[in-house]
Design a protein around this motif. Structure first.
Motif, PDB file in Angstrom:
ATOM      1  N   THR A  14      32.134  45.176  58.936  1.00 11.08           N
ATOM      2  CA  THR A  14      32.031  45.466  57.507  1.00 11.08           C
ATOM      3  C   THR A  14      32.855  46.688  57.117  1.00 11.08           C
ATOM      4  O   THR A  14      33.063  46.944  55.925  1.00 11.08           O
ATOM      5  N   HIS A  15      33.322  47.454  58.107  1.00 11.17           N
ATOM      6  CA  HIS A  15      34.109  48.664  57.835  1.00 11.17           C
ATOM      7  C   HIS A  15      35.612  48.457  58.015  1.00 11.17           C
ATOM      8  O   HIS A  15      36.387  49.372  57.717  1.00 11.17           O
ATOM      9  N   VAL A  16      36.042  47.285  58.507  1.00 12.48           N
ATOM     10  CA  VAL A  16      37.434  47.144  58.930  1.00 12.48           C
ATOM     11  C   VAL A  16      38.404  47.070  57.758  1.00 12.48           C
ATOM     12  O   VAL A  16      39.414  47.785  57.725  1.00 12.48           O
ATOM     13  N   TYR A  17      38.118  46.219  56.772  1.00 13.24           N
ATOM     14  CA  TYR A  17      39.070  45.975  55.694  1.00 13.24           C
ATOM     15  C   TYR A  17      38.569  46.505  54.350  1.00 13.24           C
ATOM     16  O   TYR A  17      37.369  46.665  54.134  1.00 13.24           O
ATOM     17  N   ARG A  18      39.506  46.757  53.467  1.00 14.10           N
ATOM     18  CA  ARG A  18      39.174  47.195  52.111  1.00 14.10           C
ATOM     19  C   ARG A  18      38.926  45.965  51.245  1.00 14.10           C
ATOM     20  O   ARG A  18      39.802  45.138  51.048  1.00 14.10           O
ATOM     21  N   ARG A  19      37.720  45.837  50.713  1.00 15.79           N
ATOM     22  CA  ARG A  19      37.330  44.680  49.917  1.00 15.79           C
ATOM     23  C   ARG A  19      37.028  45.121  48.489  1.00 15.79           C
ATOM     24  O   ARG A  19      36.696  46.283  48.249  1.00 15.79           O
ATOM     25  N   PHE A  20      37.099  44.192  47.572  1.00 13.64           N
ATOM     26  CA  PHE A  20      36.810  44.525  46.180  1.00 13.64           C
ATOM     27  C   PHE A  20      36.353  43.283  45.421  1.00 13.64           C
ATOM     28  O   PHE A  20      36.558  42.148  45.875  1.00 13.64           O
ATOM     29  N   ILE A  21      35.738  43.524  44.285  1.00  7.59           N
ATOM     30  CA  ILE A  21      35.396  42.464  43.335  1.00  7.59           C
ATOM     31  C   ILE A  21      36.080  42.820  42.019  1.00  7.59           C
ATOM     32  O   ILE A  21      35.982  43.954  41.544  1.00  7.59           O
ATOM     33  N   LEU A  22      36.795  41.882  41.464  1.00  5.23           N
ATOM     34  CA  LEU A  22      37.528  42.098  40.209  1.00  5.23           C
ATOM     35  C   LEU A  22      36.992  41.157  39.146  1.00  5.23           C
ATOM     36  O   LEU A  22      36.733  39.978  39.417  1.00  5.23           O
ATOM     37  N   THR A  23      36.835  41.669  37.941  1.00  5.42           N
ATOM     38  CA  THR A  23      36.472  40.827  36.805  1.00  5.42           C
ATOM     39  C   THR A  23      37.521  40.996  35.709  1.00  5.42           C
ATOM     40  O   THR A  23      38.138  42.060  35.570  1.00  5.42           O
ATOM     41  N   ALA A  24      37.732  39.947  34.941  1.00  4.88           N
ATOM     42  CA  ALA A  24      38.687  39.971  33.839  1.00  4.88           C
ATOM     43  C   ALA A  24      38.267  38.915  32.828  1.00  4.88           C
ATOM     44  O   ALA A  24      37.378  38.088  33.098  1.00  4.88           O
ATOM     45  N   SER A  25      38.912  38.929  31.676  1.00  2.00           N
ATOM     46  CA  SER A  25      38.574  37.980  30.605  1.00  2.00           C
ATOM     47  C   SER A  25      39.838  37.411  29.981  1.00  2.00           C
ATOM     48  O   SER A  25      40.871  38.083  29.914  1.00  2.00           O
ATOM     49  N   ARG A  26      39.727  36.178  29.509  1.00  2.00           N
ATOM     50  CA  ARG A  26      40.749  35.658  28.610  1.00  2.00           C
ATOM     51  C   ARG A  26      40.476  36.255  27.225  1.00  2.00           C
ATOM     52  O   ARG A  26      39.316  36.329  26.795  1.00  2.00           O
TER      53      ARG A  26
END
Length: 254
Positions: A233-245
């Motif tokens: 769980t520490h190896v890679y950089r992860r993210f959650i992205l949100t956007a809108s039309r």
């Protein structure tokens, strides 16, 4: 690429980070979807649904879900997992060119898909086309090209555990070199970074791009994981992205 994912279908959920292994992890993964989409039932397109793990997160919130994948083998597992459920259809199609009608979904959700895209820019325009005005995009992904500085230490410890106790048979297994070959051939071979992805989405016409921390998910995973997987769980950089039309402006007079 299709052959690689199809071969992994039967054991995909056994690989750490793919199957959702605890109620805490389920809630942590579901929260960004709930917070972004709200309580009203929506028409949701899940891209690259795989074996249907994220499908359950979305469906359990009461949304009408179309779960799309380009691997029939993955879809077979997902269909069996969700057999008989209402408000759910599975679709064999390409996430980069879905062939679905304009403005037919209120939200699009994908996990670990963007790094595999062959043509990101036209794909993002395609996703915008599918969304209704004001529709939401939720992306779970990360930079799988290289570990973080802390991640390099964690990866070294995982390698030591593999040497001492034997390799994890489900974590890519004999397909790991093929996984590396796939990464090298893709536009995001140098890494998928939140900042660059946010700019690409804005260039494609999305607005209100924002980042949600992946840390609560990793924290939930570590509660039930063994040492090797806690380190992962520490190896890679992860993210959650949100956007809108954007909400299109109404023209004309009353």
């Amino acid at each position: 690429m299709r052959a690689y994912w199809s071969e992994r279908a039967k054991t995909f959920d056994d690989a750490f980070g793919h199957g959702i292994l605890s109620p805490d992890e389920f809630r942590a993964r579901q929260k960004p979807i709930r917070d972004t989409l709200g309580a009203k039932p929506l028409r949701v397109l899940e891209l690259a649904c795989g074996t249907g793990e994220i499908t359950k997160l979305i469906h359990d919130l009461g949304h009408d879900v179309t779960a799309l994948d380009f691997s029939e083998a993955m879809l077979d597992v997902a269909r069996a997992k969700h057999a008989g459920k209402p408000r759910l259809r599975f679709l064999l199609a390409d996430a980069e060119n879905t062939m679905e009608p304009d403005e037919c979904y209120d939200a699009i959700i994908c996990r670990h898909l963007v790094w595999t895209l062959l043509e990101p820019e036209p794909t993002f325009r395609e996703w915008k086309r599918l969304l209704t005005p004001g529709g939401k995009l939720v992306v779970y992904d990360g930079d799988w090209s290289k570990p973080t500085s802390v991640g390099r230490i964690a990866a070294s410890l995982v390698a030591a555990i593999d040497r001492f106790f034997g390799a994890d048979p489900y974590y890519d297994g004999s397909l790991s070199e093929r996984h590396a070959e796939i990464i090298r051939a893709l536009p995001f071979a140098g890494g998928l970074h939140y900042e660059a992805l946010a700019q690409m989405l804005e260039d494609a016409g999305f607005v209100s791009v924002s980042r949600i921390s992946h840390a609560p998910i990793a924290k939930a995973q570590r509660r039930t994981a063994n040492l090797r997987n806690r380190l992962r769980t520490h190896v890679y950089r992860r993210f959650i992205l949100t956007a809108s039309r954007p909400m299109e402006m109404q023209t004309g007079s009353d």
